[in-house]
Design an enzyme around this catalytic site. Structure first.
Site, short mmCIF file in Angstrom:
data_model
loop_
_atom_site.label_atom_id
_atom_site.label_comp_id
_atom_site.label_asym_id
_atom_site.label_seq_id
_atom_site.Cartn_x
_atom_site.Cartn_y
_atom_site.Cartn_z
N CYS A 216 0.82 -1.20 0.00
CA CYS A 216 0.00 0.00 0.00
C CYS A 216 0.86 1.27 0.00
O CYS A 216 1.60 1.52 -0.95
CB CYS A 216 -0.97 -0.06 1.18
SG CYS A 216 -2.34 1.11 1.12
N HIS A 217 0.80 2.08 1.05
CA HIS A 217 1.60 3.30 1.16
C HIS A 217 2.97 3.07 1.80
O HIS A 217 3.78 3.99 1.89
CB HIS A 217 0.86 4.36 1.99
CG HIS A 217 -0.34 4.94 1.32
ND1 HIS A 217 -1.57 4.29 1.29
CD2 HIS A 217 -0.52 6.10 0.65
CE1 HIS A 217 -2.45 5.04 0.64
NE2 HIS A 217 -1.83 6.15 0.24
N ALA A 218 3.25 1.84 2.26
CA ALA A 218 4.53 1.57 2.94
C ALA A 218 5.76 1.86 2.09
O ALA A 218 6.81 2.18 2.66
CB ALA A 218 4.56 0.13 3.46
N PRO A 219 5.71 1.80 0.76
CA PRO A 219 6.91 2.18 0.00
C PRO A 219 7.41 3.60 0.27
O PRO A 219 8.56 3.91 0.01
CB PRO A 219 6.50 1.97 -1.46
CG PRO A 219 5.57 0.79 -1.37
CD PRO A 219 4.75 1.10 -0.11
N TRP A 220 6.55 4.46 0.83
CA TRP A 220 7.04 5.77 1.26
C TRP A 220 8.24 5.61 2.21
O TRP A 220 9.20 6.37 2.15
CB TRP A 220 5.95 6.53 2.00
CG TRP A 220 5.01 7.33 1.15
CD1 TRP A 220 5.18 7.73 -0.14
CD2 TRP A 220 3.75 7.85 1.57
NE1 TRP A 220 4.10 8.45 -0.55
CE2 TRP A 220 3.21 8.56 0.48
CE3 TRP A 220 3.03 7.79 2.76
CZ2 TRP A 220 1.97 9.20 0.55
CZ3 TRP A 220 1.81 8.43 2.82
CH2 TRP A 220 1.28 9.13 1.72
#
Length: 187
Positions: free
Chosen positions: A112-116
């Protein structure tokens, strides 16, 4: 697979506001295979989940970030959500912890947004990855190749888009955990 994963330890690094299913479902899949799973939080205190459209349950931490290091674990899982990765990507201790897994060639799974968090840790350049679509441009700007697929594996790095991809995400996480270290990783 269960016998191959007995004795393995995995850290799930999260802060308040993680997407509930992106922590609870991988944790259950790992535990079902005999993996010891620790929820690691910045301060070692419980964290409240975000459950799609409202606040979810509170999850107790097993460890504080200051009390662990990469050598304690065989792999790292980074759940998404909006609040959780946004907090962790500005936490130097969290970024150092994440980067250490890449330096050691150990599997890392981010959804999800964890690649940030991975962008701020400086570990995405030259990698093939996926994420929730709103993070695609951030990954491209950081030098990753972004693709819109349910799960992508690149030298031990497992990425997925959203909770609907959790079955594929968990399958690849378990596969990478069984394979172990990847010498092709770079930090």
């Amino acid at each position: 697979m269960k016998q191959a994963l007995n004795g393995k330890r995995v850290a799930i690094l999260a802060a308040a506001g993680f997407e509930e299913s992106e922590l609870s479902v991988p944790r259950a899949a790992l535990q079902k295979e005999g993996v010891e799973v620790h929820i690691v939080t910045p301060d070692g205190k419980g964290i409240r989940a975000w459950a799609e459209t409202e606040w979810g349950d509170t999850y107790e931490a097993d460890k504080a970030l200051a009390d662990v290091n990469e050598s304690d674990y065989h792999a790292l899982v980074l759940p998404g959500g909006l609040f959780n990765p946004d907090e962790l990507r500005t936490n130097d201790e969290a970024l150092s912890f994440v980067k250490a897994f890449f330096q050691a060639g150990k599997p890392v799974a981010a959804i999800c947004h964890a690649p940030w968090i991975l962008i701020n840790a400086g570990v995405v350049e030259g990698r093939r990855m996926t994420s929730v679509p709103s993070v695609a441009q951030d990954l491209l700007n950081a030098g990753a190749e972004w693709v819109d697929e349910p799960v992508v594996v690149d030298s031990g790095l497992v990425t997925s888009r959203t909770p609907k991809d959790l079955d594929a995400f968990n399958a690849k996480l378990l596969e990478e955990l069984q394979e172990g270290r990847h010498s092709g990783q770079h930090a």
